[in-house]
Scaffold this active site. Structure first.
Site, PDB file in Angstrom:
ATOM      1  N   LYS A 171      50.461  21.524  52.012  1.00  0.00           N
ATOM      2  CA  LYS A 171      49.896  22.847  52.266  1.00  0.00           C
ATOM      3  C   LYS A 171      48.804  23.065  51.226  1.00  0.00           C
ATOM      4  O   LYS A 171      49.076  23.173  50.036  1.00  0.00           O
ATOM      5  CB  LYS A 171      50.978  23.920  52.135  1.00  0.00           C
ATOM      6  CG  LYS A 171      50.478  25.310  52.477  1.00  0.00           C
ATOM      7  CD  LYS A 171      51.589  26.324  52.443  1.00  0.00           C
ATOM      8  CE  LYS A 171      51.138  27.689  52.917  1.00  0.00           C
ATOM      9  NZ  LYS A 171      49.724  28.017  52.814  1.00  0.00           N
ATOM     10  N   ARG A 205      41.167  33.008  60.150  1.00  0.00           N
ATOM     11  CA  ARG A 205      42.404  32.952  60.933  1.00  0.00           C
ATOM     12  C   ARG A 205      42.602  34.198  61.783  1.00  0.00           C
ATOM     13  O   ARG A 205      43.359  34.189  62.737  1.00  0.00           O
ATOM     14  CB  ARG A 205      43.614  32.726  60.026  1.00  0.00           C
ATOM     15  CG  ARG A 205      43.836  33.822  59.024  1.00  0.00           C
ATOM     16  CD  ARG A 205      45.041  33.490  58.191  1.00  0.00           C
ATOM     17  NE  ARG A 205      46.092  34.466  58.463  1.00  0.00           N
ATOM     18  CZ  ARG A 205      47.300  34.404  57.968  1.00  0.00           C
ATOM     19  NH1 ARG A 205      47.650  33.402  57.194  1.00  0.00           N
ATOM     20  NH2 ARG A 205      48.196  35.321  58.231  1.00  0.00           N
ATOM     21  N   GLU A 256      41.596  23.562  57.034  1.00  0.00           N
ATOM     22  CA  GLU A 256      41.524  24.322  55.799  1.00  0.00           C
ATOM     23  C   GLU A 256      40.156  24.105  55.151  1.00  0.00           C
ATOM     24  O   GLU A 256      39.724  22.964  54.991  1.00  0.00           O
ATOM     25  CB  GLU A 256      42.629  23.822  54.850  1.00  0.00           C
ATOM     26  CG  GLU A 256      42.988  24.775  53.749  1.00  0.00           C
ATOM     27  CD  GLU A 256      44.008  25.840  54.179  1.00  0.00           C
ATOM     28  OE1 GLU A 256      44.436  25.821  55.352  1.00  0.00           O
ATOM     29  OE2 GLU A 256      44.354  26.669  53.340  1.00  0.00           O
ATOM     30  N   LYS A 276      56.508  26.745  56.405  1.00  0.00           N
ATOM     31  CA  LYS A 276      55.831  26.439  55.147  1.00  0.00           C
ATOM     32  C   LYS A 276      56.882  26.446  54.041  1.00  0.00           C
ATOM     33  O   LYS A 276      57.772  27.298  54.012  1.00  0.00           O
ATOM     34  CB  LYS A 276      54.711  27.447  54.856  1.00  0.00           C
ATOM     35  CG  LYS A 276      55.112  28.907  54.885  1.00  0.00           C
ATOM     36  CD  LYS A 276      53.887  29.796  54.712  1.00  0.00           C
ATOM     37  CE  LYS A 276      54.276  31.258  54.939  1.00  0.00           C
ATOM     38  NZ  LYS A 276      53.120  32.130  55.071  1.00  0.00           N
TER      39      LYS A 276
END
Lengths: 365, 612
Positions: free
Chosen positions: B284, B309, B334, B463
């Site tokens: 992540k 997003r 990302e 996550k």
């Protein structure tokens, strides 16, 4: 005169020599205790205990306990008794609107101020000078008190709580419609209306009734005595209930009136997802409303707005204006542009009643 | 305009999201086309006028009010639009016109009495159609009527304002604005000035406004998000569809946004129900989630867009990335800053955010990079229904085909069981992240068979963040919250110890207003009320002595140097992790501890650029 107090009769019956060249400030002048009338031997709305007090209305910043003798309307005296107990003054004397009384070298007369129930303007006359101390007043309609009356005078003492041209209150009925629209939109939430417990609360209730709202209206405990007193004086307020002891779920879709300080306190946790409203002239300014965490500001004031102040000053015909408690600068400036003599009075100790934190007993009620 | 003004007014005070939605949905339901469409446009930032500058508004009010009274009022109110809205003289009150305001009076009275239908919105002669003409019926009756009746012209509709502003020349703007201000009430004037100056600031996101519109037809807001780039104000087709009397609008945008898929935070207890072999793991990255879309329009030109997003178009902020997106497709990934192939921390990436001007120096010093982890479409084919494992295979091929140094593949982390993954998470450097491990926030778990679903579907993506930084700090000040929390002291300022002029003292290092449970909130609230030493307006000064006070365990994601804070450091994302009733304030952490953490966080841009 209904009164019986010998102390209200001034002792000095001989005209002192200064009377011959009397100036307004010889009749009324600001001193630390309040507005002092030397030739009449009394103070108007004194903030410290004095021998003789003449009181315009029952709000706690104007009507304080501990004076020797008090002259006021019956309603104001009753409200002081409700708030401070039977021994709030050495003696009392009631006076009605339109009644005149001679005190020492002056004559005073009471006129309706349209501010709250029993509120009065006090006209003080000495020789050929008439000064009107208007206390707090409003010229807007209010079903809970006698309407304001313009009194012609030489010197007009005006409040300036909303003495800036940004304060224009508009029609209170429209604000109440806003509240009712919100109640209709959020039927599962409680609506909490912050309102000063003397005058504003009863006016909001009366306005709600006038708008056709006939469900029971709930009250914070601190409002009960004064509100019941209004009813006893013939002000019709419909069905009122105390909020204490009512189940949370049962308060959904209801309207409750509470002192402003209570609407942001622990007390609010008894309500389902409350919408916090506040009925006040201050709500005209967003920053003021936001600062208080208000979600539904209602511009309903028991003071005259800018247009009310200026048109009243015009109507009194006074050539000299004394401006007190509030935004003195702007109003003094306006008077001067109109060719009127004007000055700020610099009295201290007046402001909004109920401002600041409520006493614990009130908050827990 | 009045109804729109009421809506803005109410929204500006309403703190609750669901209540805002109700207010908005209620407005859309009760308001007719095209007003509601322009309202939606205003709320989503889809309108832009040649904005009326504050100077123009100042001039308008200066012509109509006493300068001393204006100055005193502005000083009290603190906001120009609001001051003007409140003190704008009433048209009716101008019964004795002074030379300064006589003009306003003249415009104020004629329009309604003329009996004419309003000119169509936006028609070029809408201004000249207002009778200043002495022969119009208005001047005959005006004086007599204006005393007894409120014979003001009707306030403009929102549509009229928007369409007129679009076509109005700069020189006509002051006159037109004054006319509208005469016609509107306080709230209406405030809303108008906010609208034309482009400074709404009422706490409504575009997403929220679209969600409220979707509620009108019980639709998923993602559906609106999907078609949004193809829609134009006043959105007649959208509202027709939402109300069930029109076809679903088709998005003809060649590079549309696709609502993103989000992950749940995983808890220790979740692992018991999860099979490691069902999941693919990735790092992540501590960057900015972005969707990079390239497509061809009808004339065959390539259109490239970058979205945040939430669907916000952020293309303009990253011109240096656009040439790299030369194949039609939609990548989910990302945004990171890479220097010499090394991923920089979020603090470095921050230099690229919210920039109005993207200078060549900026793009050189902070080169942007896209780390791709999903492929939502390729050419004209929508891939979102495919299982993740298949999309991943297509993504690998797609990135290879792009063959661009600015776009690379988010590597997967090999693991056989949860223990192995836990070890990788604990030490990313040793598990393949190498020198980039500083920019690793934790790991992502994605089900191999999961389609790409908008929102946060349960059990598909997880996550698993690395343990955040944690310090023990002392509660110093507390402030009341807003809305539901307005009866609670729920905003806390906390500090750590340092050596000051008067010996050991606490210095504030941050503020937090979440992270605690409802029960903990009650406990802190009680503590604050019982241990207040002073009050400053809404702020309470809470006792904080070495042996008296409350220790808060504060978790945060990162640190940055900040000249604005007395302590010199600013925390990223601080929250109350635990209440340490067991500790005395004297045992709380020291500023030196934070400064130590800082050293490992920051690589100053100046030092880094000198490496080149």
């Amino acid at each position: 005169m209904r009164g019986s107090s010998p102390r209200m009769t001034a002792k000095n019956h001989q005209s002192p020599p200064y009377i011959s060249k009397m100036r307004p400030q010889d009749i009324l002048m600001p001193v630390p205790a309040g507005l002092c009338c030397k030739p009449g031997g009394f103070h108007i709305d004194p903030v410290r205990p004095v021998e003789r007090a003449v009181i315009t209305h029952g709000h706690s910043d104007h009507a304080r306990p501990g004076h020797g003798a008090v002259l006021a309307t019956q309603e104001t005296l009753d409200m002081m008794r409700l708030r401070y107990g039977d021994n709030f003054a050495g003696s009392t004397q009631a006076i009605g609107y339109g009644e005149e009384i001679k005190l020492g070298d002056v004559t005073i007369k009471f006129h309706p101020a349209g501010h709250v129930l029993g509120s009065a303007q006090i006209a003080v006359s000495c020789k050929d000078i008439c000064i009107v101390a208007s206390g707090d007043y409003k010229d807007a309609p209010d079903p809970t008190c006698v309407p304001f009356e313009v009194v012609t005078c030489d010197v007009f003492i005006t409040e300036a709580t909303f003495g800036l041209p940004v304060f224009r209150h508009g029609d209170a009925a429209v604000e109440v419609k806003k509240l009712l629209a919100s109640v209709a939109l959020f039927p599962e939430r409680a609506h909490l209306v912050g309102a000063y417990s003397l005058g504003k609360a009863q006016r909001v209730i009366a306005l709600l009734r006038a708008a056709g709202y006939d469900a029971p209206i709930y009250l914070h405990g601190a409002m009960e005595k004064i509100t019941r007193y209004y009813e006893s004086r013939g002000v019709k307020l419909g069905e009122l209930r105390m909020v204490k002891g009512v189940k949370k779920a049962d308060l959904a879709g209801t309207i409750t009136l509470a002192p402003p300080s209570a609407t942001s306190d622990v007390w609010t946790r008894r309500f389902p997802d409350p919408v916090t409203a506040f009925a006040s002239g201050w709500m005209r300014v967003r920053a003021r409303a936001r600062q208080g965490g208000v979600e539904l500001p209602l511009v309903i004031s028991d003071h005259a707005d800018w247009d009310g102040l200026t048109s009243t000053i015009d109507a009194t015909g006074a050539r000299e204006i004394w401006v007190t408690h509030g935004q003195e600068d702007a109003l003094v400036h306006w008077c001067k542009t109109k060719g009127l003599a004007a000055r700020p009075l610099d009295l201290v100790g007046y402001g909004d009643e109920d401002e600041g934190e409520a006493p614990v007993a009130e908050a827990e009620a | 305009m009045n109804r729109f003004a009421e809506l803005l007014d109410r929204l500006a005070y309403e703190p609750g999201r669901n209540n805002k939605l109700r207010l908005l949905a209620n407005y859309f339901r009760a308001t007719e086309d095209p007003d509601r469409g322009f309202a939606l446009a205003a709320l989503t930032g889809a309108l832009s006028f040649k904005h009326a500058k504050p100077g123009l508004i100042r001039d308008l009010i200066a012509d109509r009010t006493d300068p001393v009274l204006f100055a005193l009022s502005y000083d009290y109110v603190g906001d120009l639009s609001e001051t003007v809205a409140l003190m704008w003289p009433k048209a009716a009150a101008l019964s004795t016109p002074s030379p300064a305001c006589g003009g306003a009076l003249g415009w104020g009275s004629g329009r309604l009495l003329s009996g004419e239908k309003e000119p169509p919105p936006g028609s070029p002669d809408s201004a000249s159609a207002l009778p200043d003409d002495p022969t119009s019926p208005a001047s005959g009756r005006g004086d007599e009527l204006s005393h007894h009746l409120h014979n003001n012209p009707p306030p403009p509709t929102l549509t009229e304002v928007v369409t007129t502003l679009r076509t109005l020349g700069k020189t006509e703007l002051p006159k037109q604005l004054a006319r509208w201000l005469d016609e509107l009430d306080e709230t209406g004037r405030w809303a108008l000035l906010k609208l034309v100056t482009g400074a709404m600031r009422i706490g409504i996101s575009a997403r929220l406004a679209k969600t409220a519109a979707a509620a009108l037809g019980d639709k998923d807001p993602h559906e609106i998000e999907l078609m949004w780039p193809g829609l134009k104000p006043p959105y007649l087709d959208l509202f027709a569809w939402l109300e069930g009397h029109g076809e679903k609008p088709v998005n003809l945008d060649p590079a549309p946004f696709r609502p993103v898929m989000l992950a749940h935070a995983i808890e220790d207890a979740d692992f018991a129900h999860l099979d490691a072999s069902d999941y693919i793991a990735e790092w992540k990255w501590d960057g900015i989630r972005a969707q990079a879309v390239a497509g061809r329009d009808q004339s065959g030109n390539t259109v490239v867009r970058l979205y945040s997003r939430s669907g916000e178009d952020i293309t303009k902020s990253f011109p240096d990335l656009l040439p790299s997106l030369h194949l039609a497709g939609a990548i989910d990934g990302e945004l990171l800053v890479l220097r010499d192939g090394r991923v920089q921390t979020f603090n470095v990436l921050q230099q690229r955010l919210n920039r109005k001007v993207v200078s060549p120096k900026l793009t050189k010093d902070y080169p942007i990079h896209l780390r791709a982890y999903d492929l939502l479409s390729e050419g004209d084919t929508d891939l979102r229904e495919l299982p993740f494992a298949e999309r991943r295979a297509k993504l690998e091929a797609f990135v290879k085909q792009l063959d661009d140094p600015r776009i690379d593949l988010s590597p997967t982390i090999p693991f056989d069981d949860w223990q192995a993954l836990a070890a990788a998470r604990a030490d990313p450097a040793a598990a393949g992240a190498g020198e980039d491990s500083e920019a690793v926030e934790g790991v992502m778990l994605k089900r191999r068979d999961a389609p790409y679903l908008p929102g946060r579907p349960k059990g598909q993506w997880w996550k698993w963040k690395r343990d955040p930084h944690i310090i023990d700090a002392v509660l110093m000040y507390a402030q009341r919250g807003h809305g539901k929390r307005s009866s609670y002291y729920s905003d806390y300022t906390f500090g750590v110890w340092t050596k000051g002029e008067d010996g050991e003292q606490l210095v504030p290092v941050g503020k937090a207003y979440f992270g605690f449970t409802d029960e903990e909130l009650l406990q802190i609230d009680r503590f604050v009320r019982r241990n207040t030493t002073e009050k400053f307006g809404p702020v309470r000064h809470v006792v904080h002595e070495p042996d008296q006070g409350l220790v808060l365990e504060v978790a945060f994601e990162g640190l940055a140097r900040s000249p604005r804070h007395k302590s010199g450091v600013a925390m990223r994302f601080p929250r109350i992790n635990r209440l340490r009733w067991d500790k005395k304030p004297g045992e709380a952490d020291r500023l030196e501890t934070l400064e130590q953490m800082l050293k490992s966080e920051i690589s100053p841009p100046s030092a880094a650029t000198s490496d080149h």
